[in-house]
Design a protein around this motif. Structure first.
Motif, PDB file in Angstrom:
ATOM      1  N   LEU A  79      48.886  23.650 -93.161  1.00 22.92           N
ATOM      2  CA  LEU A  79      49.098  24.804 -92.291  1.00 22.92           C
ATOM      3  C   LEU A  79      48.403  24.618 -90.939  1.00 22.92           C
ATOM      4  O   LEU A  79      47.353  23.992 -90.868  1.00 22.92           O
ATOM      5  N   ARG A  80      49.019  25.160 -89.860  1.00 24.94           N
ATOM      6  CA  ARG A  80      50.269  25.887 -89.870  1.00 24.94           C
ATOM      7  C   ARG A  80      51.435  25.033 -89.403  1.00 24.94           C
ATOM      8  O   ARG A  80      52.601  25.286 -89.708  1.00 24.94           O
ATOM      9  N   ASN A  83      54.543  23.492 -91.370  1.00 23.52           N
ATOM     10  CA  ASN A  83      55.716  24.264 -91.782  1.00 23.52           C
ATOM     11  C   ASN A  83      56.968  23.901 -90.986  1.00 23.52           C
ATOM     12  O   ASN A  83      58.085  24.088 -91.465  1.00 23.52           O
ATOM     13  N   PHE A 100      50.858  24.450-100.165  1.00 20.51           N
ATOM     14  CA  PHE A 100      50.253  24.636 -98.851  1.00 20.51           C
ATOM     15  C   PHE A 100      48.766  24.330 -98.906  1.00 20.51           C
ATOM     16  O   PHE A 100      48.077  24.701 -99.859  1.00 20.51           O
ATOM     17  N   GLY A 102      45.470  24.886 -96.367  1.00 22.35           N
ATOM     18  CA  GLY A 102      44.950  25.469 -95.139  1.00 22.35           C
ATOM     19  C   GLY A 102      43.562  24.935 -94.846  1.00 22.35           C
ATOM     20  O   GLY A 102      42.665  25.006 -95.687  1.00 22.35           O
ATOM     21  N   GLY A 203      51.708  23.115 -83.150  1.00 26.44           N
ATOM     22  CA  GLY A 203      51.776  24.483 -83.641  1.00 26.44           C
ATOM     23  C   GLY A 203      52.040  25.478 -82.526  1.00 26.44           C
ATOM     24  O   GLY A 203      52.884  26.377 -82.661  1.00 26.44           O
TER      25      GLY A 203
END
Length: 210
Positions: A79-80, A83, A100, A102, A203
């Motif tokens: 992340l992020r 994605n 996921f 993070g 991002g």
């Protein structure tokens, strides 16, 4: 450095990457290009998936036809920004299981700190592909790979859009068993850890937060 590194030099990949690098490319176009290029990169990173055969019936006759073997593969997004690659790959591999990771960087130690971790079960029986557009310093990627190994993953591949030599070297030192697939190996990192010439913060450009 080429020990575990594959650079996808397909003309369509390189052309789309050039469009993404341009500073005046809009958020919407950047996002669309990332989705398209992720599908092209997915072909390379899944090239050696295990295969079997199964009996099917065509309109004319029965045959033994090739089919994927084993459990559904796992796509793991860091992340992020990961994605963006994940979305395109899921269009190509809709049955994949998704996880996921993070991470954020501690400003004092500069080390990655986990804030979220949710991955599919039975990773020891799945091909696990980690996706993150940028392999810069490699610290987050190395940490993510280790978390997945600790969770049982045994067959791991790392897919990114751009890589810096420093990040590739860091990954190869920490995880020499993990192949890296990327669209380009850029020149170096700047003093803030951004890839040069790069394309900025993936991002921010993807989500319009720059």
């Amino acid at each position: 450095m080429t020990q575990t590194l594959t650079i996808v030099d397909h003309p369509l990949v390189q052309h789309k990457l050039t469009l993404m690098r341009q500073r005046d490319t809009s958020t919407a176009v950047f996002r669309q290009l990332l989705r398209e290029i992720s599908q092209l990169l997915a072909y390379e990173v899944t090239r050696s998936l295990p295969m079997t055969t199964r009996s099917i019936e065509t309109p004319l006759m029965e045959m033994e036809a090739p089919a994927l073997a084993g459990r559904k593969l796992a796509l793991i997004s860091i992340l992020r920004a990961g994605n963006g690659l994940l979305d395109g790959m899921l269009e190509l591999i809709p049955s994949a299981r998704v996880g996921f990771v993070g991470l954020y960087r501690d400003e004092k130690t500069l080390q990655p700190v986990k804030y979220y971790f949710k991955v599919p079960d039975q990773l020891d029986q799945r091909l696990t592909i980690i996706v993150d557009p940028m392999l810069a310093t490699g610290n987050s990627s190395v940490a993510a790979v280790q978390m997945l190994k600790d969770a049982g993953a045994r067959d791991i591949r790392f897919l990114c859009l751009l890589a810096a030599p420093e990040g590739v070297a860091r990954m190869q030192e920490a995880h020499p068993d993990v192949p890296i697939v990327t669209a380009a190996l850029d020149d170096r990192l700047n003093d803030k850890g951004y890839i040069l010439p790069g394309l900025g913060d993936a991002g921010d450009r993807m989500f319009g937060t720059k």
